[in-house]
Write a protein that holds these residues in place. Structure first.
Motif, PDB file in Angstrom:
ATOM      1  N   ARG A  47      22.200  29.467 -55.919  1.00  0.00           N
ATOM      2  CA  ARG A  47      23.208  29.641 -56.943  1.00  0.00           C
ATOM      3  C   ARG A  47      24.567  30.327 -56.135  1.00  0.00           C
ATOM      4  O   ARG A  47      25.712  29.949 -56.527  1.00  0.00           O
ATOM      5  CB  ARG A  47      22.764  30.679 -58.047  1.00  0.00           C
ATOM      6  CG  ARG A  47      23.793  30.741 -59.033  1.00  0.00           C
ATOM      7  CD  ARG A  47      23.291  31.396 -60.336  1.00  0.00           C
ATOM      8  NE  ARG A  47      24.019  31.918 -61.119  1.00  0.00           N
ATOM      9  CZ  ARG A  47      25.048  32.643 -61.127  1.00  0.00           C
ATOM     10  NH1 ARG A  47      25.121  33.604 -60.129  1.00  0.00           N
ATOM     11  NH2 ARG A  47      25.737  33.052 -62.281  1.00  0.00           N
ATOM     12  N   LEU A  48      24.263  31.424 -55.291  1.00  0.00           N
ATOM     13  CA  LEU A  48      25.506  31.959 -54.761  1.00  0.00           C
ATOM     14  C   LEU A  48      26.187  31.133 -53.810  1.00  0.00           C
ATOM     15  O   LEU A  48      27.309  30.954 -53.707  1.00  0.00           O
ATOM     16  CB  LEU A  48      24.707  33.065 -53.636  1.00  0.00           C
ATOM     17  CG  LEU A  48      24.630  34.456 -54.408  1.00  0.00           C
ATOM     18  CD1 LEU A  48      23.945  35.304 -53.363  1.00  0.00           C
ATOM     19  CD2 LEU A  48      26.015  34.957 -54.877  1.00  0.00           C
ATOM     20  N   LEU A  49      25.376  29.759 -53.019  1.00  0.00           N
ATOM     21  CA  LEU A  49      25.968  29.009 -52.179  1.00  0.00           C
ATOM     22  C   LEU A  49      26.734  28.228 -53.145  1.00  0.00           C
ATOM     23  O   LEU A  49      27.724  27.773 -52.397  1.00  0.00           O
ATOM     24  CB  LEU A  49      24.854  28.310 -51.468  1.00  0.00           C
ATOM     25  CG  LEU A  49      25.325  27.029 -50.502  1.00  0.00           C
ATOM     26  CD1 LEU A  49      26.350  27.638 -49.488  1.00  0.00           C
ATOM     27  CD2 LEU A  49      24.119  26.218 -50.083  1.00  0.00           C
ATOM     28  N   THR A  50      26.234  27.750 -54.048  1.00  0.00           N
ATOM     29  CA  THR A  50      26.939  26.720 -54.811  1.00  0.00           C
ATOM     30  C   THR A  50      27.960  26.973 -55.566  1.00  0.00           C
ATOM     31  O   THR A  50      29.283  26.535 -55.437  1.00  0.00           O
ATOM     32  CB  THR A  50      25.885  26.240 -56.206  1.00  0.00           C
ATOM     33  OG1 THR A  50      24.816  25.744 -55.640  1.00  0.00           O
ATOM     34  CG2 THR A  50      26.642  25.210 -56.950  1.00  0.00           C
ATOM     35  N   LEU A  51      28.289  28.632 -55.975  1.00  0.00           N
ATOM     36  CA  LEU A  51      29.610  29.260 -56.490  1.00  0.00           C
ATOM     37  C   LEU A  51      30.458  29.350 -55.212  1.00  0.00           C
ATOM     38  O   LEU A  51      31.765  29.072 -55.538  1.00  0.00           O
ATOM     39  CB  LEU A  51      29.026  30.459 -57.083  1.00  0.00           C
ATOM     40  CG  LEU A  51      28.103  30.375 -58.461  1.00  0.00           C
ATOM     41  CD1 LEU A  51      27.856  31.848 -58.716  1.00  0.00           C
ATOM     42  CD2 LEU A  51      29.002  29.876 -59.254  1.00  0.00           C
ATOM     43  N   SER A  52      29.841  29.731 -54.089  1.00  0.00           N
ATOM     44  CA  SER A  52      30.743  29.824 -52.949  1.00  0.00           C
ATOM     45  C   SER A  52      31.302  28.739 -52.642  1.00  0.00           C
ATOM     46  O   SER A  52      32.603  28.623 -52.263  1.00  0.00           O
ATOM     47  CB  SER A  52      29.981  30.384 -51.875  1.00  0.00           C
ATOM     48  OG  SER A  52      30.662  30.589 -50.552  1.00  0.00           O
ATOM     49  N   ASP A  70      35.202  31.183 -43.232  1.00  0.00           N
ATOM     50  CA  ASP A  70      35.574  32.756 -43.640  1.00  0.00           C
ATOM     51  C   ASP A  70      35.678  32.819 -45.108  1.00  0.00           C
ATOM     52  O   ASP A  70      35.232  33.672 -45.787  1.00  0.00           O
ATOM     53  CB  ASP A  70      36.727  33.108 -42.733  1.00  0.00           C
ATOM     54  CG  ASP A  70      36.979  34.552 -43.041  1.00  0.00           C
ATOM     55  OD1 ASP A  70      36.028  35.337 -42.779  1.00  0.00           O
ATOM     56  OD2 ASP A  70      38.099  34.900 -43.229  1.00  0.00           O
ATOM     57  N   ARG A  71      36.400  31.917 -45.564  1.00  0.00           N
ATOM     58  CA  ARG A  71      36.605  32.182 -47.329  1.00  0.00           C
ATOM     59  C   ARG A  71      35.295  31.876 -47.914  1.00  0.00           C
ATOM     60  O   ARG A  71      35.053  32.456 -48.734  1.00  0.00           O
ATOM     61  CB  ARG A  71      37.798  30.958 -47.610  1.00  0.00           C
ATOM     62  CG  ARG A  71      37.868  31.107 -49.068  1.00  0.00           C
ATOM     63  CD  ARG A  71      39.020  30.103 -49.510  1.00  0.00           C
ATOM     64  NE  ARG A  71      40.087  30.678 -49.470  1.00  0.00           N
ATOM     65  CZ  ARG A  71      41.029  30.106 -50.054  1.00  0.00           C
ATOM     66  NH1 ARG A  71      41.150  29.302 -51.030  1.00  0.00           N
ATOM     67  NH2 ARG A  71      42.497  30.797 -49.745  1.00  0.00           N
ATOM     68  N   ALA A  72      34.447  30.908 -47.590  1.00  0.00           N
ATOM     69  CA  ALA A  72      33.019  30.839 -48.102  1.00  0.00           C
ATOM     70  C   ALA A  72      32.268  32.011 -48.246  1.00  0.00           C
ATOM     71  O   ALA A  72      31.602  32.357 -49.106  1.00  0.00           O
ATOM     72  CB  ALA A  72      32.457  29.423 -47.674  1.00  0.00           C
ATOM     73  N   ARG A  73      32.296  32.534 -46.776  1.00  0.00           N
ATOM     74  CA  ARG A  73      31.468  33.733 -46.589  1.00  0.00           C
ATOM     75  C   ARG A  73      32.041  34.939 -47.226  1.00  0.00           C
ATOM     76  O   ARG A  73      30.930  35.751 -47.806  1.00  0.00           O
ATOM     77  CB  ARG A  73      31.487  34.074 -45.063  1.00  0.00           C
ATOM     78  CG  ARG A  73      30.614  35.378 -44.768  1.00  0.00           C
ATOM     79  CD  ARG A  73      30.797  35.662 -43.265  1.00  0.00           C
ATOM     80  NE  ARG A  73      32.103  35.693 -42.612  1.00  0.00           N
ATOM     81  CZ  ARG A  73      32.644  35.271 -41.672  1.00  0.00           C
ATOM     82  NH1 ARG A  73      31.803  34.653 -40.569  1.00  0.00           N
ATOM     83  NH2 ARG A  73      33.528  35.537 -41.213  1.00  0.00           N
TER      84      ARG A  73
END
Length: 169
Positions: A47-52, A70-73
């Motif tokens: 879920r965190l990955l999908t939102l990111s 960098d933005r996604a992280r």
């Protein structure tokens, strides 16, 4: 005009797909470390990955030379921190028993260890991202690494009497 816009949208989609193909695995692993879930059972990390990734895609056209990874992280880390803070009212110990390799750490310790050691984010950058001083980031990271390298001994269970044993009273 529509042809040009459709072409831009197709190029944008291809660029983002290439980014996801290269970065999603590493980001998912980072999210799994953050949530301290088992590698094969990680719904919170997914879920965190999908939102990111959704957040990164939404701002894809505004990156202007910024590193999308960098933005996604950053979004992944701040979203994790916000969720932990809202759920527990702070960075306390979790209510459920995590199962991942960083399960012995509190959420803030996991966040700092993942950023500093797994992702290689500089101390100053991690501090700025989390709103902490570099000294605090260093202290939390050092404490977490010490805990991982030298875990406290497991509590010893109290001895129990054998079934049917007679006490001497």
């Amino acid at each position: 005009m529509r042809g040009r816009q459709a072409s831009r949208e197709a190029r944008r989609a291809r660029e983002f797909e290439a980014f996801v193909a290269g970065a999603a695995g590493r980001l998912l692993h980072a999210a799994t470390l953050l949530t301290a879930e088992a590698r094969n059972d990680n719904p919170r990390a997914r879920r965190l990955l999908t939102l990111s990734l959704a957040h990164t895609y939404a701002g894809w056209d505004r990156l202007r030379g910024e590193d999308p990874y960098d933005r996604a992280r950053r979004y992944l880390a701040t979203r994790f921190a916000r969720e932990v803070w809202q759920r527990r009212g702070g960075f306390g110990r979790p209510r459920h028993r995590p199962a991942g390799p960083l399960a012995a750490l509190a959420p803030q310790e996991r966040l700092i260890v993942v950023l500093r050691l797994y992702e290689g984010v500089a101390e100053e950058q991690a501090a700025a991202l989390l709103g902490l001083t570099p000294e605090r980031v260093r202290a939390v990271c050092d404490r977490a690494v010490a805990l991982l390298l030298h875990p406290p001994p497991a509590p010893v269970a109290a001895p129990t009497r054998a079934w049917g044993a007679v006490s001497e009273s």
